[in-house]
Motif scaffolding. Sequence first.
Motif, PDB file in Angstrom:
ATOM      1  N   LEU A 137       0.827  -1.201   0.000  1.00  0.00           N
ATOM      2  CA  LEU A 137       0.000   0.000   0.000  1.00  0.00           C
ATOM      3  C   LEU A 137       0.868   1.261   0.000  1.00  0.00           C
ATOM      4  N   LEU A 138       1.851   1.317   0.889  1.00  0.00           N
ATOM      5  CA  LEU A 138       2.710   2.504   0.960  1.00  0.00           C
ATOM      6  C   LEU A 138       3.501   2.674  -0.330  1.00  0.00           C
ATOM      7  N   SER A 139       3.978   1.571  -0.874  1.00  0.00           N
ATOM      8  CA  SER A 139       4.714   1.637  -2.135  1.00  0.00           C
ATOM      9  C   SER A 139       3.831   2.191  -3.249  1.00  0.00           C
ATOM     10  N   LYS A 140       2.600   1.709  -3.314  1.00  0.00           N
ATOM     11  CA  LYS A 140       1.672   2.157  -4.355  1.00  0.00           C
ATOM     12  C   LYS A 140       1.377   3.650  -4.212  1.00  0.00           C
ATOM     13  N   ILE A 141       1.132   4.113  -2.983  1.00  0.00           N
ATOM     14  CA  ILE A 141       0.838   5.534  -2.754  1.00  0.00           C
ATOM     15  C   ILE A 141       2.018   6.401  -3.180  1.00  0.00           C
ATOM     16  N   LEU A 142       3.207   6.034  -2.741  1.00  0.00           N
ATOM     17  CA  LEU A 142       4.372   6.866  -3.046  1.00  0.00           C
ATOM     18  C   LEU A 142       4.740   6.807  -4.525  1.00  0.00           C
ATOM     19  N   THR A 143       4.631   5.633  -5.120  1.00  0.00           N
ATOM     20  CA  THR A 143       4.942   5.495  -6.546  1.00  0.00           C
ATOM     21  C   THR A 143       3.973   6.331  -7.382  1.00  0.00           C
ATOM     22  N   ARG A 144       2.706   6.295  -7.038  1.00  0.00           N
ATOM     23  CA  ARG A 144       1.705   7.092  -7.766  1.00  0.00           C
ATOM     24  C   ARG A 144       1.934   8.587  -7.620  1.00  0.00           C
ATOM     25  N   ASN A 145       2.669   8.976  -6.577  1.00  0.00           N
ATOM     26  CA  ASN A 145       2.976  10.386  -6.368  1.00  0.00           C
ATOM     27  C   ASN A 145       4.374  10.752  -6.856  1.00  0.00           C
ATOM     28  N   GLY A 146       4.977   9.863  -7.665  1.00  0.00           N
ATOM     29  CA  GLY A 146       6.211  10.192  -8.352  1.00  0.00           C
ATOM     30  C   GLY A 146       7.499   9.807  -7.669  1.00  0.00           C
ATOM     31  N   TYR A 147       7.420   9.051  -6.582  1.00  0.00           N
ATOM     32  CA  TYR A 147       8.633   8.665  -5.860  1.00  0.00           C
ATOM     33  C   TYR A 147       9.072   7.258  -6.248  1.00  0.00           C
TER      34      TYR A 147
ATOM     35  N   ALA B 181       2.203   7.916  13.489  1.00  0.00           N
ATOM     36  CA  ALA B 181       1.317   7.025  14.238  1.00  0.00           C
ATOM     37  C   ALA B 181       0.444   6.223  13.283  1.00  0.00           C
ATOM     38  N   LYS B 182       0.424   4.897  13.469  1.00  0.00           N
ATOM     39  CA  LYS B 182      -0.472   4.019  12.701  1.00  0.00           C
ATOM     40  C   LYS B 182      -1.811   3.953  13.420  1.00  0.00           C
ATOM     41  N   PRO B 183      -2.919   3.919  12.715  1.00  0.00           N
ATOM     42  CA  PRO B 183      -3.026   4.096  11.261  1.00  0.00           C
ATOM     43  C   PRO B 183      -2.896   5.573  10.913  1.00  0.00           C
ATOM     44  N   PHE B 184      -2.408   5.854   9.713  1.00  0.00           N
ATOM     45  CA  PHE B 184      -2.263   7.236   9.280  1.00  0.00           C
ATOM     46  C   PHE B 184      -2.928   7.412   7.926  1.00  0.00           C
ATOM     47  N   LEU B 185      -3.241   8.653   7.618  1.00  0.00           N
ATOM     48  CA  LEU B 185      -3.887   8.991   6.356  1.00  0.00           C
ATOM     49  C   LEU B 185      -2.843   9.159   5.258  1.00  0.00           C
ATOM     50  N   MET B 186      -3.268   8.936   4.027  1.00  0.00           N
ATOM     51  CA  MET B 186      -2.371   9.091   2.891  1.00  0.00           C
ATOM     52  C   MET B 186      -1.778  10.500   2.864  1.00  0.00           C
ATOM     53  N   LYS B 187      -2.589  11.506   3.149  1.00  0.00           N
ATOM     54  CA  LYS B 187      -2.091  12.886   3.119  1.00  0.00           C
ATOM     55  C   LYS B 187      -1.017  13.110   4.182  1.00  0.00           C
ATOM     56  N   ASP B 188      -1.125  12.428   5.324  1.00  0.00           N
ATOM     57  CA  ASP B 188      -0.110  12.556   6.370  1.00  0.00           C
ATOM     58  C   ASP B 188       1.211  11.927   5.917  1.00  0.00           C
ATOM     59  N   LEU B 189       1.131  10.778   5.270  1.00  0.00           N
ATOM     60  CA  LEU B 189       2.319  10.112   4.722  1.00  0.00           C
ATOM     61  C   LEU B 189       3.016  11.031   3.725  1.00  0.00           C
ATOM     62  N   LEU B 190       2.250  11.580   2.793  1.00  0.00           N
ATOM     63  CA  LEU B 190       2.831  12.442   1.756  1.00  0.00           C
ATOM     64  C   LEU B 190       3.400  13.720   2.347  1.00  0.00           C
ATOM     65  N   GLU B 191       2.775  14.254   3.387  1.00  0.00           N
ATOM     66  CA  GLU B 191       3.296  15.457   4.041  1.00  0.00           C
ATOM     67  C   GLU B 191       4.647  15.177   4.694  1.00  0.00           C
TER      68      GLU B 191
END
Length: 120
Positions: A22-32, A103-113
Motif C-alpha cells: 500500500l505505501l509503495s503504491k501511494i508513493l509510486t503514484r505520487n512520483g517517488y 502514528a499508525k493508522p495514518f492517512l495518505m495525506k499525512d504520509l505524503l506530508e
Amino acid sequence: MNAVPDLNPILIIDDEVPILNLLSKILTRNGYDVDIVESGEKGIKKIESNNYSLIFTDIKMPGLSGEQVLQYSKNIRKNLTPVVGMSGTPWLLSQSNFDYVLAKPFLMKDLLEVVRQFVE
C-alpha cells in the motif's frame, strides 16, 4: 506521474506485506521511487548498498526492530538519511531518536506530508 527528479529512492521496512504494498503504491503514484523490504535485517542490507532520500521503518518487527535499524543507520553507518518510525504506539517513542514518528493508522495525506517535509 514522472519520478521526482534528483531524489534517491525511499526505503520502506515493514513486516506486514500488505502495508508495504500500500505505501509503495501511494508513493509510486505520487512520483517517488520506492524500495520495500519485509524485515529489519533486509532493511540494513539495503542501507548498506544503496543511498536513500528517506527511510520509513515499522518499529515492532520480528528479528531486528525499527529502533535497531535506526541505530544502525545513524550510529554505525553514520548515515544522515532521515528515518521515520511507524508505530501503533507512538507515545512509547516520545524520547526516541527518530527524525519523525508516524502514528499508525495514518492517512495518505499525512504520509505524503512527511515525505515532502524531508525530501523536497
